[in-house]
Design an enzyme around this catalytic site. Sequence first.
Site, PDB file in Angstrom:
ATOM      1  N   LYS A 209      22.874  22.333  21.817  1.00 41.14           N
ATOM      2  CA  LYS A 209      22.030  23.485  22.261  1.00 41.14           C
ATOM      3  C   LYS A 209      22.662  24.456  23.205  1.00 41.14           C
ATOM      4  O   LYS A 209      23.608  23.910  23.784  1.00 41.14           O
ATOM      5  CB  LYS A 209      20.745  22.719  23.359  1.00 41.14           C
ATOM      6  CG  LYS A 209      19.926  21.394  22.614  1.00 41.14           C
ATOM      7  CD  LYS A 209      19.159  20.651  23.600  1.00 41.14           C
ATOM      8  CE  LYS A 209      18.488  19.624  22.918  1.00 41.14           C
ATOM      9  NZ  LYS A 209      17.474  19.178  24.245  1.00 41.14           N
TER      10      LYS A 209
ATOM     11  N   ASP B 104      13.115  16.687  24.546  1.00 37.87           N
ATOM     12  CA  ASP B 104      14.439  16.473  25.091  1.00 37.87           C
ATOM     13  C   ASP B 104      14.108  15.374  25.896  1.00 37.87           C
ATOM     14  O   ASP B 104      13.290  14.749  26.098  1.00 37.87           O
ATOM     15  CB  ASP B 104      14.489  17.894  25.875  1.00 37.87           C
ATOM     16  CG  ASP B 104      15.779  17.624  26.934  1.00 37.87           C
ATOM     17  OD1 ASP B 104      16.903  17.294  26.310  1.00 37.87           O
ATOM     18  OD2 ASP B 104      15.459  17.935  27.984  1.00 37.87           O
TER      19      ASP B 104
ATOM     20  N   ASP C 166      12.880  21.284  29.131  1.00 33.40           N
ATOM     21  CA  ASP C 166      12.868  21.556  30.497  1.00 33.40           C
ATOM     22  C   ASP C 166      13.872  22.516  30.895  1.00 33.40           C
ATOM     23  O   ASP C 166      13.973  23.057  31.888  1.00 33.40           O
ATOM     24  CB  ASP C 166      13.060  20.322  31.464  1.00 33.40           C
ATOM     25  CG  ASP C 166      14.516  19.834  31.662  1.00 33.40           C
ATOM     26  OD1 ASP C 166      14.803  19.955  32.648  1.00 33.40           O
ATOM     27  OD2 ASP C 166      15.141  19.503  30.390  1.00 33.40           O
TER      28      ASP C 166
ATOM     29  N   ASP D 267      16.598  14.279  29.364  1.00 36.07           N
ATOM     30  CA  ASP D 267      16.932  14.584  30.768  1.00 36.07           C
ATOM     31  C   ASP D 267      15.871  15.496  31.415  1.00 36.07           C
ATOM     32  O   ASP D 267      15.982  16.830  30.646  1.00 36.07           O
ATOM     33  CB  ASP D 267      18.554  14.861  31.126  1.00 36.07           C
ATOM     34  CG  ASP D 267      19.117  13.690  30.733  1.00 36.07           C
ATOM     35  OD1 ASP D 267      18.881  12.552  31.312  1.00 36.07           O
ATOM     36  OD2 ASP D 267      20.206  13.892  29.930  1.00 36.07           O
TER      37      ASP D 267
ATOM     38  N   THR E  90      18.650  14.968  22.320  1.00 32.39           N
ATOM     39  CA  THR E  90      19.055  15.096  23.664  1.00 32.39           C
ATOM     40  C   THR E  90      20.770  15.432  23.360  1.00 32.39           C
ATOM     41  O   THR E  90      21.148  15.260  22.397  1.00 32.39           O
ATOM     42  CB  THR E  90      19.279  13.798  24.395  1.00 32.39           C
ATOM     43  OG1 THR E  90      19.985  13.962  25.633  1.00 32.39           O
ATOM     44  CG2 THR E  90      19.896  12.646  23.549  1.00 32.39           C
ATOM     45  N   SER E  91      21.031  16.228  24.327  1.00 37.57           N
ATOM     46  CA  SER E  91      22.637  16.479  24.441  1.00 37.57           C
ATOM     47  C   SER E  91      23.417  15.292  24.856  1.00 37.57           C
ATOM     48  O   SER E  91      24.567  15.594  24.864  1.00 37.57           O
ATOM     49  CB  SER E  91      22.642  17.830  25.560  1.00 37.57           C
ATOM     50  OG  SER E  91      22.257  18.919  24.853  1.00 37.57           O
TER      51      SER E  91
END
Length: 224
Positions: free
Chosen positions: A146, A21, A171, A23, A114-115
């Site tokens: 996600k 991931d 995270d 961030d 990543t989103s």
Amino acid sequence: MGVVISVNALLEGRYRAFLFDMDGTLLNSMASAERVWGAWAKRQGLDVETFLPTIHGARSVDTIAALKIPGLDPAVEAHGITQDEIKTADGIVEISGAHKFLSALPADRWAVVTSAPRALAEARIKAAGLPAPPLLITAEDVSAGKPDPQGYRLAAQKLGVDIADCLVFEDAAVGIEAGHAAGARVVVITETHHPPLASAHPQIPAYRDLIPHIGSDGYIRLAA
């Protein structure tokens, strides 16, 4: 389904690829993101303190759509927020040891999932001074963000490895769920967690005490 492992099993395991991931996992963009999202939430009349914890890990369009605010177009609002975040990418820093850890990995053995939209992801990675990922899966590459496992499965497919042989670094709760549902093993990076996140998966503070090794069998192992 993913397998829940212990910290000892994490270090004893062997992996074909690492999926990260972004961030909160490779870089800390919390101050930048919350500054932009906080201003947006205030304009919408939302309780900023209650709202901000919901933005982490999910696609912007999904976060906004979940609010079901009448007359608000989630895609339009998400685009505006992304542009503001790109403009204010200052103050973004790497998670401790991330640059050194990524630089030690073979280019065909890791990806970022990543989103964030691609333009924002690239801006934040550059701002944090991290190596450009050889494979970057972003919000535009999936039809469901996600906690749907689609992004992690797509990354494994593009790397040409079995998702069961991958270790996902996450995270946020939705990302942890996505990695586990994809069928990968998951480790939680906790440097930005205050208070700590409750999770059955192993947790490590950051990357500064981890060293990746490539074995003669081609698998990656971790040493602490």
